[in-house]
Design an enzyme around this catalytic site. Structure first.
Site, PDB file in Angstrom:
ATOM      1  CG  HIS A 287      -1.517  -8.284  -6.522  1.00 49.51           C
ATOM      2  ND1 HIS A 287      -2.772  -7.981  -6.027  1.00 49.51           N
ATOM      3  CD2 HIS A 287      -0.764  -7.171  -6.326  1.00 49.51           C
ATOM      4  CE1 HIS A 287      -2.753  -6.739  -5.556  1.00 49.51           C
ATOM      5  NE2 HIS A 287      -1.571  -6.220  -5.735  1.00 49.51           N
ATOM      6  CG  ASP A 299      -3.227  -2.587  -5.171  1.00 45.65           C
ATOM      7  OD1 ASP A 299      -2.533  -3.485  -5.664  1.00 45.65           O
ATOM      8  OD2 ASP A 299      -3.219  -2.330  -3.952  1.00 45.65           O
ATOM      9  CD  GLU A 333       0.722  -7.378  -2.798  1.00 41.80           C
ATOM     10  OE1 GLU A 333       1.662  -6.744  -2.315  1.00 41.80           O
ATOM     11  OE2 GLU A 333      -0.461  -6.976  -2.714  1.00 41.80           O
ATOM     12  CD  GLU A 334      -3.515  -5.687  -2.011  1.00 41.34           C
ATOM     13  OE1 GLU A 334      -2.920  -5.359  -0.990  1.00 41.34           O
ATOM     14  OE2 GLU A 334      -3.576  -4.970  -3.023  1.00 41.34           O
ATOM     15  CG  ASP A 361       1.268  -4.457  -6.783  1.00 38.89           C
ATOM     16  OD1 ASP A 361       0.186  -3.857  -6.939  1.00 38.89           O
ATOM     17  OD2 ASP A 361       1.550  -5.079  -5.742  1.00 38.89           O
ATOM     18  CG  HIS A 431      -5.247  -1.057  -0.101  1.00 40.16           C
ATOM     19  ND1 HIS A 431      -4.323  -1.291   0.882  1.00 40.16           N
ATOM     20  CD2 HIS A 431      -4.767  -1.656  -1.212  1.00 40.16           C
ATOM     21  CE1 HIS A 431      -3.322  -1.996   0.389  1.00 40.16           C
ATOM     22  NE2 HIS A 431      -3.571  -2.219  -0.887  1.00 40.16           N
TER      23      HIS A 431
HETATM   24 ZN   LIG Z   1      -0.954  -4.299  -5.100  1.00 39.53          ZN
END
Ligand SMILES: [Zn+2]
Length: 475
Positions: A287, A299, A333-334, A361, A431
Site C-alpha cells: 500500500h 509500513d 489501506e491504513e 505489508d 505507525h
Molecule cells: Zn501496512
C-alpha cells in the site's frame, strides 16, 4: 523384445529442453543475484521516504507518491501502466498534540505536572480547543471496563493499558491480542460516559514514541464521539505507576485533528501482459499510503518498492510471463481500505480471472517465507516448491493470512499469499515517527523482493494447480 526407439526419442526431447531452458534452481538464483546486485527497491524507497515522506490518504504527499510511482513504472517498459480512481477519506492531524499528568497539592507537596508523549489516533475527533482534563481510570480489558460501569467511568478518561505479550514469537499475534483497545476503545468507553480515551501504544519496546493507527466510532452519533489518543509505552508505564500511588491524579490532553470530506485518489497499476494466458491475472502489491508521523518506510513503502521490483526483476532475469502479472500499489489501506476494495470491485465488474495475489505489508525485514490463504490442494502445490527456497533461508510456508489489500479479491478461485518477514522489530516502528528510511536494511529489502519474484515466477510457470473452483470465477 523391448523397443528402445521411443525411449531414445523421449530422452532426446528431454535433453533438448534441458539445453534450451534453465532449471528452476538456476532461474531463482538469477533472480536473487539481480535483486542483490542490481535491485532498484532501495533507491525507490529512498525517494518515497526522503523526498516525499509520510503519505496519509488524501494528503499532497500521497498524490506525489502516486505521480512518482506511476512515472517509475512507466520507465520499466511494462505493457500497461495506469491509475485507477478511488475516493478516499481525508483525516488531518492538525497541531501537535499535548498532554500531561497532574497531581493535586497535598500537605507539603505542591501540585505537579509531567508532560507525556501522545498522538491522536487516526479517525479520532479533536478535544475542545482548550483541551480536556479529567480523572483517569486504568483498565486492561473491556470486561474490566464493563465491571466498573457508569458509576466509576462517567466524566473520566479511560486508560487502556494491556501490553503486547512478549512471550509470543509472532509479534503480529501479540499485536492482534491488543489492537481492539485502539480500534474500539472509544466506542466501549463512551457507553459508560467516558470523556476521552488514552491507549498504550502497540509496541513491545519501552520508548517515547506514541504509535497511531486507525480507530472507529462505528455508528455512534457525533455527540457520543470522544477523543482518543495513543501514549508512548514509557509514559504508559509512568501513568500506571502514578495511578497506583494516587488515584486522584488527572490527565490533560489537547488535539485538533479533523475528518474532512472524501477526496479523489488512485491505485497505481502496472502490467506485463501474459504471452500464453493473458486473461489469467496474478498480482503483487503493497500500500502506497502510510501514517503521517514517520515516512512510512516499513509500513508500507517497503512493500510498494518490492512489488515494483518484482516486475522489473522478471524482465531483468529474461522471464517472459505466460500469465498477466500486475503490480498494484493500493491507496488507503491504513484508514479505510478503499483501494483494496476498489481494485476487487473493478476486477469483478470486468470479469477478470485473478488466480494468484501476493501482498507485502509486514515490513522490509529479512524474509522468512509466506503464509497462504488457499485450499489444502493448492497449498500442497506450494509445499513442493519449498526446497527451491532453502538456499535463501526461506523456510516458513504455512497456511494463514494473505493481506488486507488483497483480501477483497478472496474467492475459492484465487490463491492469496503474504510475504512473512522476520517480525521482531516491526512493532518498534509501526505507525510511529521512527518508521523511517534508516531503519530499513538494503539487503533485507532486496531479499524480500527476490523471494516474492521467485514465487510469482513459479506460479506463472506452473499455473495455479489444481485449477481452483471455476464456478467461483463466474459468480
Ligand atoms: Zn501496512
Amino acid at each position: 523384445m523391448i523397443h528402445l526407439r521411443p525411449f531414445i526419442f523421449i530422452l532426446a526431447i528431454l535433453l533438448s529442453i534441458q539445453s534450451n531452458s534453465q532449471t528452476d534452481e538456476q532461474v531463482i538464483r538469477e533472480i536473487y543475484t539481480q535483486s542483490l546486485t542490481n535491485g532498484k527497491s532501495y533507491d525507490w524507497l529512498n525517494h518515497l521516504s526522503n523526498q516525499i515522506g509520510g503519505r496519509l490518504s488524501g494528503s499532497l504527499n500521497a498524490e506525489k507518491a502516486v505521480a512518482y510511482t506511476k512515472e517509475e513504472l512507466e520507465k520499466l517498459g511494462l505493457d500497461k501502466v495506469w491509475l485507477q480512481p478511488v475516493m478516499v477519506p481525508k483525516w488531518v492531524r492538525g497541531a501537535k498534540e499535548y498532554a500531561y499528568i497532574e497531581t493535586k497539592s497535598k500537605g507539603f507537596e505542591t501540585a505537579k505536572t509531567t508532560t507525556v508523549n501522545i498522538c491522536a489516533l487516526g479517525g479520532s475527533v479533536a478535544t475542545n480547543p482548550l483541551g480536556i482534563k479529567a480523572n483517569i481510570v486504568e483498565v486492561k480489558t473491556f470486561e474490566e471496563l464493563k465491571a466498573l460501569g457508569e458509576e466509576k467511568i462517567k466524566g473520566k478518561i479511560v486508560f487502556y493499558n494491556r501490553p503486547m505479550q512478549p512471550e509470543l514469537i509472532s509479534t503480529f499475534e501479540a499485536y492482534g491480542g491488543c489492537v481492539n483497545q485502539r480500534y474500539s476503545g472509544a466506542v466501549e468507553a463512551s457507553k459508560y460516559g467516558a470523556v476521552g480515551v488514552i491507549v498504550r501504544s502497540m509496541s513491545l519496546r519501552l520508548d517515547d514514541y506514541p504509535h497511531t493507527g486507525a480507530m472507529s466510532y462505528g455508528d455512534l452519533p457525533n455527540e457520543k464521539r470522544i477523543p482518543s489518543a495513543a501514549i508512548s509505552t514509557n509514559d504508559a508505564e509512568l501513568l500506571s505507576t502514578m495511578l497506583e500511588l494516587d488515584k486522584s491524579i488527572s490527565f490533560y490532553f489537547k488535539q485538533s485533528c479533523k475528518q474532512l470530506k472524501d477526496v479523489l485518489s488512485y491505485n497505481v497499476i502496472g502490467e506485463i501482459t501474459g504471452s500464453e494466458f493473458p486473461s489469467e491475472y496474478m498480482i503483487v502489491g503493497g500500500h502506497l499510503d502510510s501514517w503521517d508521523l514517520g515516512d512510512g518506510s516499513h509500513d508500507d513503502g517497503a512493500g510498494v518498492v518490492q512489488s515494483m521490483d518484482v516486475l522489473r526483476l522478471l524482465k531483468e532475469s529474461g522471464i517472459k510471463p505466460k500469465r498477466s502479472i500486475r503490480v498494484v500499489l493500493f491507496m488507503n489501506e491504513e484508514n479505510g481500505l478503499r483501494g483494496g476494495n476498489k481494485y476487487a470491485e473493478v476486477a469483478k465488474q470486468k470479469g477478470e480471472n485473478h488466480v494468484f495475489a501476493l501482498e507485502s505489508d509486514s515490513g522490509g525485514f529479512t524474509p522468512r517465507g509466506f503464509s497462504f490463504d488457499c485450499s489444502d490442494a493448492n497449498f500442497n502445490q506450494v509445499l513442493n516448491w519449498k526446497p527451491l527456497f532453502k538456499p535463501y533461508l526461506i523456510h516458513y510456508f504455512e497456511k494463514g493470512y494473505g493481506g488486507a489489500d488483497i483480501g477483497p479479491l478472496k474467492t475459492d478461485a484465487v490463491v492469496l499469499a503474504g510475504l512473512r518477514p522476520d517480525s521482531q522489530r516491526y512493532f518498534d516502528h509501526h505507525h510511529a515517527s521512527n518508521d523511517t528510511f534508516e531503519h530499513v536494511n538494503k539487503r533485507e529489502l532486496e531479499l524480500g523482493a527476490a523471494t516474492m519474484t521467485s514465487l510469482i515466477y513459479l506460479f506463472d510457470k506452473y499455473g495455479v494447480n489444481p485449477i481452483p473452483n471455476q464456478k467461483a470465477i463466474k459468480n
